[in-house]
Design a protein around this motif. Sequence first.
Motif, PDB file in Angstrom:
ATOM      1  N   ARG A 154      26.982  16.122  54.801  1.00  0.00           N
ATOM      2  CA  ARG A 154      28.374  16.161  55.273  1.00  0.00           C
ATOM      3  C   ARG A 154      29.348  15.831  54.142  1.00  0.00           C
ATOM      4  N   ASP A 155      29.002  14.841  53.330  1.00  0.00           N
ATOM      5  CA  ASP A 155      29.887  14.439  52.232  1.00  0.00           C
ATOM      6  C   ASP A 155      30.016  15.553  51.195  1.00  0.00           C
ATOM      7  N   SER A 183      20.079  13.452  53.025  1.00  0.00           N
ATOM      8  CA  SER A 183      20.347  12.850  54.333  1.00  0.00           C
ATOM      9  C   SER A 183      21.490  13.602  55.006  1.00  0.00           C
ATOM     10  N   PRO A 184      21.588  13.532  56.326  1.00  0.00           N
ATOM     11  CA  PRO A 184      22.727  14.170  57.016  1.00  0.00           C
ATOM     12  C   PRO A 184      24.073  13.702  56.485  1.00  0.00           C
ATOM     13  N   ALA A 185      24.194  12.410  56.178  1.00  0.00           N
ATOM     14  CA  ALA A 185      25.468  11.899  55.661  1.00  0.00           C
ATOM     15  C   ALA A 185      25.790  12.527  54.305  1.00  0.00           C
ATOM     16  N   THR A 186      24.768  12.678  53.441  1.00  0.00           N
ATOM     17  CA  THR A 186      24.984  13.288  52.126  1.00  0.00           C
ATOM     18  C   THR A 186      25.398  14.749  52.271  1.00  0.00           C
ATOM     19  N   ASP A 227      28.335  20.992  61.612  1.00  0.00           N
ATOM     20  CA  ASP A 227      29.544  20.180  61.786  1.00  0.00           C
ATOM     21  C   ASP A 227      30.486  20.330  60.605  1.00  0.00           C
ATOM     22  N   GLY A 228      29.914  20.317  59.398  1.00  0.00           N
ATOM     23  CA  GLY A 228      30.757  20.318  58.212  1.00  0.00           C
ATOM     24  C   GLY A 228      31.185  21.690  57.737  1.00  0.00           C
ATOM     25  N   ALA A 248      24.336  18.448  60.640  1.00  0.00           N
ATOM     26  CA  ALA A 248      25.189  18.143  59.491  1.00  0.00           C
ATOM     27  C   ALA A 248      25.788  19.411  58.893  1.00  0.00           C
TER      28      ALA A 248
END
Length: 407
Positions: A55-56, A50-53, A123-124, A120
């Motif tokens: 980024r994390d 996922s995009p959140a994963t 950005d990261g 993602a």
Amino acid sequence: MRCLFISDVSSRAGGVYGLRAASFARAMARRGHQILLLSPTLDPAEPTLSPATIRDRIAAHDWAEPLSLELAPRETAMLRLHRSSALPQSLRRLATAWLIAAEGGVHGDWVAAARAAHPAILDGFKPEIVWANFGNLSNLVVGQQLARAAGVPWTIDFKDNFASYVPGRLHGVLQRRFADAAAFTGNAELHADIAARWFAQPHEVIYSSIAPAMIAAPDSRPRSDKFLVTLIGSTYTDEFLERFLSGFAAWVKAGGTERRDATLFHYAGAADNNVRAAIGRSGLECVATVEGNVPHDRLARLCHDAAVNCYIWAPFGFHHKALELMACRRPLISFPGEHPETFVLADRVRGDLRTCTDEAQLIATFDAVWQDWRAGRIPATDPDLSSVTWDAGAGQLERMFAAVLAR
């Protein structure tokens, strides 16, 4: 530098698949660069990140090692149609043209997966340069699109022969499509020279190095109980394979019962079905075993046990396997030819490469190796691999990236 590497194959695939990109990623990280390695998942059915994963993982990563991100391909309706076995050939050609023009090639599902992850990743990570290998055209599209989205230069790695893997009518089209690449690398002079017919960018030849397991120790010795002959890798043409096995079978037969009982033949590679059939037609009298592609550790044990390793030459490509097999400290036979570049490389690393152009030469070479094996004179080589390490190649890659960024 923050470098984004794009590989068409997961580094978990084993064998030579994905080895080049993953190994150079590790070597560049050792030189202090931040490397993000992007590839498809090993199994398309695996869940995507996922995009959140994403980024994390980027935020938490220790950049002493590369960060590997694998994305599950997103199949489209046209791709499902193209892959259908029921689709007539004429319609398949039209579907292929559509996929290349509109969906980034016949691996457009990989292009779609990468495009969904753009925000993602950018950005990261904020890459400064992109390096995409030519395993397929879609992989170049992924690299180009990510570089454009980031506003940074991108480069191509021609690890295969561009002319052989791209239909002739598309050469000019793809030359224009990828004209914005800032530079390119090739894994051999052969592939770089062919790519340079269409791509005028600055370029560098950077040889792939060797999976560590393949490098035999100085005290490594072949099996003493059996004369093991291996044939490794793809066989390309039935004619060359038939001629090789015909010559080998004649050599075994000429040695009578002693040679027949002492000799073992083992094939490992993607052409296992073709080799089984060809062995049946050859009249080979010794014990012969065949298996498909194997991981490097298994391949290394096999090739280190051998008295001689062999491969079938393909005129249209550079054989990286030659370097890997020379690292095994055993005589290496290529049949029925090789490119001059490989001879130069063999001299450079002090490898024992013996090219046989016909069956008579093949039989004579097996005779010579057989006598050396019986006298305990194998291995007879002490290869010098210092100029073809992954770290040496990463130094070349680093200099090329720095030159691109300076421009």
